[in-house]
Scaffold this motif. Structure first.
Motif, PDB file in Angstrom:
ATOM      1  N   GLN A 138      12.164  31.065 -16.903  1.00 13.72           N
ATOM      2  CA  GLN A 138      12.534  31.694 -15.635  1.00 13.72           C
ATOM      3  C   GLN A 138      13.412  30.743 -14.838  1.00 13.72           C
ATOM      4  O   GLN A 138      12.957  29.677 -14.428  1.00 13.72           O
ATOM      5  N   ARG A 169       5.489  27.735 -20.107  1.00 15.64           N
ATOM      6  CA  ARG A 169       6.293  28.423 -19.115  1.00 15.64           C
ATOM      7  C   ARG A 169       7.256  27.403 -18.512  1.00 15.64           C
ATOM      8  O   ARG A 169       6.833  26.324 -18.070  1.00 15.64           O
ATOM      9  N   ALA A 198      -0.881  34.271 -22.158  1.00 13.00           N
ATOM     10  CA  ALA A 198       0.505  34.600 -22.501  1.00 13.00           C
ATOM     11  C   ALA A 198       0.617  35.848 -23.365  1.00 13.00           C
ATOM     12  O   ALA A 198       1.709  36.414 -23.487  1.00 13.00           O
ATOM     13  N   PHE A 228       8.303  30.816 -22.180  1.00 10.81           N
ATOM     14  CA  PHE A 228       8.713  31.871 -21.246  1.00 10.81           C
ATOM     15  C   PHE A 228       9.585  31.221 -20.175  1.00 10.81           C
ATOM     16  O   PHE A 228       9.122  30.353 -19.432  1.00 10.81           O
ATOM     17  N   HIS A 258      10.053  26.813 -15.631  1.00 15.70           N
ATOM     18  CA  HIS A 258      10.773  27.168 -14.406  1.00 15.70           C
ATOM     19  C   HIS A 258      11.818  26.080 -14.196  1.00 15.70           C
ATOM     20  O   HIS A 258      11.476  24.894 -14.129  1.00 15.70           O
TER      21      HIS A 258
END
Length: 380
Positions: free
Chosen positions: A311, A359, A328, A309, A361
């Motif tokens: 971002q 995830r 998730a 995921f 970032h």
């Protein structure tokens, strides 16, 4: 009807009537199970008192709350929209404003648009695959599009006709993609576990999927990985085969928002000359980038190694974190179309729970690319 999968102290359920996946702990699962067996609230309350040594009022309140939640779930359920063939009497006359032909995987797909707006909405995604129309077309797939009385109609192979209101044109695109997908991979709809709204990239036989979040930076990251030698299996439509859980490539350009163009133009100079187009789903312009993709062999799929995921966050350097699959699951399901069949639900749960989830970032593009490339090397 439901499917149950125990994971530690949690029971993961799929409910067929509403096609929903739920996570229940004890004693909530016991309440659910006894409800499906036809027991009354009073009977279930007494059973909970005996099993868990609960006071009578506490057991009654707990059971009532669980029952209320399930009632609310079923009452608020809305049948998912499915395109239905229109009857011949209401179908419009299909006229030809523009005709286009696309070639891929040794297959020919013929498009016929009733007006310029429909062509501009759909065909730019496949322009890089355009071929001259044959003199006597006998395509593997023929698709005709026509606007009529605030609806858009699609006729498939001169036969079945589908219709969508103007405010549901994204569903038209989904049906169009499924028609193309089945033709180029020689499959039927029942052979797919589902389709994920996600970008997917591959470094060979292994692949990583980035479930879509608007503005998350998945298309930018996929493009940067392409510049580093990866193949882009899909920008936002990733099909998963039911038989083996492999993902397959889907043709279509990479849709890039204005903010990513200065960065990506360093790697893809053609973007400087690429025409800006109005995004069909967002109030902004986009540029389409030709993807580097594998050969479209009908039996060739890619083993998915991880779900990430993504971002983008300018305040972050690069942080790739493993997350529990159960945490998730809901985010993944929001971006998924999974058929409401027990055999598919069972296969999906087995497939998803066996994949590592992360995830990411990131604000540093180069570090993000290196992190994904390393992930592809490390995961089994």
């Amino acid at each position: 009807e439901y499917t149950e999968k125990p994971i530690g102290d949690i029971r993961l359920l799929w409910l067929k009537p509403v096609n929903r996946y739920l996570q229940l702990e004890e004693p909530a699962f016991q309440v659910f199970k006894q409800l499906t067996e036809g027991l009354t609230e009073a009977q279930i309350s007494r059973n909970l008192q005996d099993i868990y040594q609960l006071p009578g009022k506490e057991a009654q309140h707990f059971v009532s709350e669980i029952v209320h939640n399930f009632q609310t779930l079923f009452q608020n359920y809305r049948e998912p929209y499915n395109p239905r063939p229109t009857v011949d009497a209401t179908a419009p006359v299909f006229t030809s404003h523009t005709e286009k032909c696309m070639g891929i995987s040794g297959k020919t797909i013929f498009f016929c648009f009733g007006d310029k707006a429909l062509e501009e909405y759909l065909f730019p995604l496949f322009t890089y695959l355009e071929i001259p129309s044959p003199d006597s077309p006998s395509p593997d797939l023929q698709l005709e599009f026509q606007r009529h009385q605030r609806k858009v109609y699609m006729r498939v192979n001169k036969g079945q006709v589908y219709a969508w209101p103007f405010d549901q044109l994204h569903r038209l695109k989904g049906e169009l993609f499924m028609q193309i997908l089945n033709v180029i991979h020689d499959k039927i709809e029942g052979e797919w576990m589902g389709v994920i709204h996600a970008a997917s990239i591959s470094s060979g036989q292994k692949a990583v999927m980035f479930p879509a979040q608007s503005g998350g930076g998945k298309s930018t990251l996929a493009s940067l990985l392409m510049a580093s030698g990866c193949q882009v299996l899909s920008d936002d439509f990733s099909p998963v085969a039911l038989k083996n859980g492999q993902i397959h490539a889907f043709p279509g350009t990479i849709s890039l928002k204005p903010g990513s163009i200065p960065l990506l133009s360093r790697y893809f100079p053609e973007l400087h000359k690429t025409r800006e187009r109005k995004s069909p789903s967002k109030n902004q312009t986009v540029k389409y980038l030709k993807p580097q993709q594998p050969d479209y062999l009908s039996e060739k799929g890619f083993q998915l190694s991880a779900i990430v995921f993504v971002q983008y966050n300018s305040q972050k350097n690069c942080e790739l974190t493993r997350i529990p699959n159960l945490d998730a699951l809901n985010d993944f399901l929001k971006e998924s179309w999974i058929p409401d069949e027990a055999r598919v639900a069972e296969s999906f749960l087995e497939w998803f729970l066996g994949l590592p989830c992360y995830r990411l970032h990131y604000g540093d593009n180069e570090k993000a690319v290196r992190a994904i490339l390393k992930l592809l090397e490390d995961v089994a």
